[in-house]
Design a protein around this motif. Structure first.
Motif, mmCIF file in Angstrom:
data_model
loop_
_atom_site.group_PDB
_atom_site.id
_atom_site.type_symbol
_atom_site.label_atom_id
_atom_site.label_comp_id
_atom_site.label_asym_id
_atom_site.label_seq_id
_atom_site.Cartn_x
_atom_site.Cartn_y
_atom_site.Cartn_z
ATOM 1 N N THR B 41 0.841 -1.205 0.000
ATOM 2 C CA THR B 41 0.000 0.000 0.000
ATOM 3 C C THR B 41 0.874 1.252 0.000
ATOM 4 O O THR B 41 0.605 2.219 -0.714
ATOM 5 N N GLN B 85 -7.076 0.703 -0.712
ATOM 6 C CA GLN B 85 -7.352 -0.504 0.067
ATOM 7 C C GLN B 85 -8.538 -0.294 1.006
ATOM 8 O O GLN B 85 -9.326 -1.190 1.222
ATOM 9 N N ASP B 161 -5.407 -1.608 -5.195
ATOM 10 C CA ASP B 161 -4.843 -2.185 -3.979
ATOM 11 C C ASP B 161 -5.827 -3.212 -3.438
ATOM 12 O O ASP B 161 -6.884 -2.857 -2.923
HETATM 13 MG MG LIG Z 1 -2.012 -2.871 1.925
#
Ligand SMILES: [Mg+2]
Ligand SMILES: Nc1ncnc2c1ncn2[C@@H]1O[C@H](COP(=O)(O)OP(=O)(O)OP(=O)(O)O)[C@@H](O)[C@H]1O
Lengths: 300, 225
Positions: B41, B85, B161
């Motif tokens: 990330t 994410q 993500d």
């Molecule tokens: Mg991540």
């Protein structure tokens, strides 16, 4: 966006851009109420300024910077004393011009009281010398002393002078009115800044999402700026209207009436309060804009 | 498109990523894997200028991200589609408006939006949820919505993500299909994922490079993937 196009954008509106920031929070009512209350006060400050300005003008005109010297003397000495007075005046700093009224002029002055056939020559009527001062004015006490020495029958009458402190007070009052206006606008700016900051803080997550999907700071700021500008405009319009109604309902002013009855707007001065909502909106626009950009720059 | 040269990043003094060198060529397809907490990330955040490299250079559309103004970053993001994410939305707007948000903020709402929006929502299986508010959605629905939002602007680069973390296999393949099609149209795609099956499914359709972050370094993954 330049400031002007920004302001125009605000008035045009962008329904979609407006929706991206949620409509919530008590800052709406607070902003409306405070800008309304401030506008109401501003109308009174304006009325005070304009009324005391009118008063100062009227009083200082009345002064007209002229006074008179009255000479009472036995007929034989009259001419000599007039000359003596004129000579003293010629040497007095602050005197622009001086001249003795002619007998005809004095007759005209007295006619309303004594009728047309007044035998002026036979009466011990004092003669008058009209004194016009320069802008700086003369020193009345010094002049009195010299007159007493040179022309014992001469009496300086500067009765209009007592008004001078009043004119000064009225002028001071006028500036106080303008200062109050500035303070009120400053308070509007401070209040809107606080309300905008709290709205921005409540929407940090919204701002973050907008930034992540590619919104420019201007776009985000505009949603807040538009909202607060319109609220300040609305609140101030209501406040101004109420203030103007309250002033219109004051007892009407007489021509030379007391100061209180003179408080209000005259003629075209009624247009002045209309600037209050506009100034409030402009103030809110700048305050929110500054707060928004400051907050936005502090966020990633 | 996106280039990292000797880039490094660390939170609070420590070093998480170092010596990262990567060029995402236009039209390429990359996967990024690595254990949880490896920095996937974080790597993506460097790519969309949410974080600035602590050393080295990150270049986005030929501009050094450390020298880009806020407006330039916003403009670059308008050319990218990112599935974050944590999939954040504007909770007060219905899903359809959230998916169209990148168009709205770019001043491209209206006509362009009407064409793509319903089709895209149909593809990710959210047609029936168009008027739902984001807090009413399931985790998988949010991820599908996030992908729809990422591609609605027809971006040059798509960074995703964990786009299939909460999604069943059938729907995952559908989403992959969308990304593969976009890649065939010339878009650059980078997907961070743990899902090896997804990577295999993709490699059957496109030539994808698989990168791996391990102990702070970026490596090309083994041929077994
Ligand atoms: Mg991540
Ligand atoms: N804002 C932050 N401040 C401090 N440390 C952070 C921050 N964000 C992430 N980290 C740490 O950096 C490391 C890498 O985080 P990152 O989210 O990049 O991992 P990841 O590879 O995406 O993991 P996952 O597969 O679980 O999503 C983690 O150990 C995390 O705790």
């Amino acid at each position: 966006m330049s400031a002007l196009s920004g302001l125009l954008d605000i008035l045009k509106g962008d329904a979609q851009a407006d929706r991206v920031v949620p409509r919530r929070g008590h800052s709406v009512r607070l902003t409306l109420f405070t800008s309304g209350a401030m506008a109401f006060l501003a109308v009174f400050a304006l009325a005070l300024s304009l009324a005391s300005g009118r008063l100062a003008d009227r009083w200082s005109e009345a002064l007209a910077r002229s006074s008179t010297i009255r000479i009472s003397a036995p007929a034989a000495q009259m001419e000599a004393q007039i000359w003596a007075v004129l000579e003293v005046l010629e040497q007095t700093p602050g005197v622009a011009s001086a001249r003795a009224l002619t007998e005809q002029e004095q007759r005209d002055l007295l006619e309303p009281w004594f009728g047309p056939d007044l035998p002026l020559e036979d009466l011990p009527v004092p003669r008058l010398v009209e004194v016009i001062e320069t802008a700086e004015g003369y020193d009345p006490d010094g002049l009195r002393l010299r007159l007493a020495a040179e022309a014992p029958g001469a009496v300086l009458d500067d009765h209009t002078r007592w008004r001078r402190p009043l004119v000064r007070a009225a002028e001071r009052l006028r500036s106080l009115g303008w200062i109050s206006m500035a303070l009120i606008l400053g308070s509007v700016a401070a209040m809107v800044t606080l309300a905008a900051q709290s709205a921005l803080a409540a929407n940090v997550k919204v701002i973050r999402v907008l930034r992540l999907v590619g919104a420019r700071d201007h776009y985000i700021a505009r949603a807040f700026v538009r909202r607060f500008t319109l609220r300040a405009l609305t609140g101030a319009t209501v406040g101004t209207a109420l203030g103007m109604i309250a002033i219109a309902l004051l007892p009407s002013a007489q021509e030379e009436g007391g100061f209180l009855t003179g408080l209000g707007f005259a003629g075209l001065h009624w247009l002045w309060p209309l600037t209050v909502p506009i100034l409030s909106a402009i103030t809110a626009f700048w305050a929110t804009r500054a707060a928004a950009f400051k907050t936005l720059r502090s966020l990633p | 498109m996106i280039e990292l040269q000797d880039a490094a990043y660390g939170y609070g003094g420590g070093s998480l990523l170092s010596d990262i060198n990567l060029r995402l060529a236009p039209g390429s397809f990359h996967f990024l894997t690595g254990p949880s907490g490896a920095g996937k990330t974080t790597f993506l955040k460097l790519c969309y200028a949410d974080l600035q490299a602590t050393s080295g250079r990150v270049t986005l559309f030929d501009q050094d991200t450390s020298e880009m103004s806020r407006d330039e970053i916003a403009h670059a993001r308008q050319r990218m589609g990112v599935v974050h994410q944590d999939c954040e939305f504007l909770d007060h707007l219905p899903l359809s408006e959230n998916i169209a948000l990148p168009l709205t903020v770019a001043g491209r709402g209206g006509v362009e939006q009407d064409g793509n929006l319903s089709e895209l929502m149909g593809w990710v299986g959210l047609s029936a949820r168009a008027n739902a508010l984001p807090p009413e959605l399931s985790g998988g629905e949010r991820q599908r919505a996030a992908l729809a939002r990422a591609v609605i602007t027809d971006p040059d680069v798509i960074l995703a993500d964990e786009p299939t973390g909460n999604i069943d296999w059938e729907m995952s393949l559908r989403l992959l299909q969308l990304l593969v099609e976009l890649n065939r149209m010339g878009k650059t795609v980078l997907i961070a994922t743990h899902d090896l099956a997804l990577i295999r499914a993709a490699k059957a359709q496109v030539s994808a490079r698989v990168l791996r972050i391990a102990s702070g370094r970026l490596q090309l993954a083994g041929a077994d993937l």
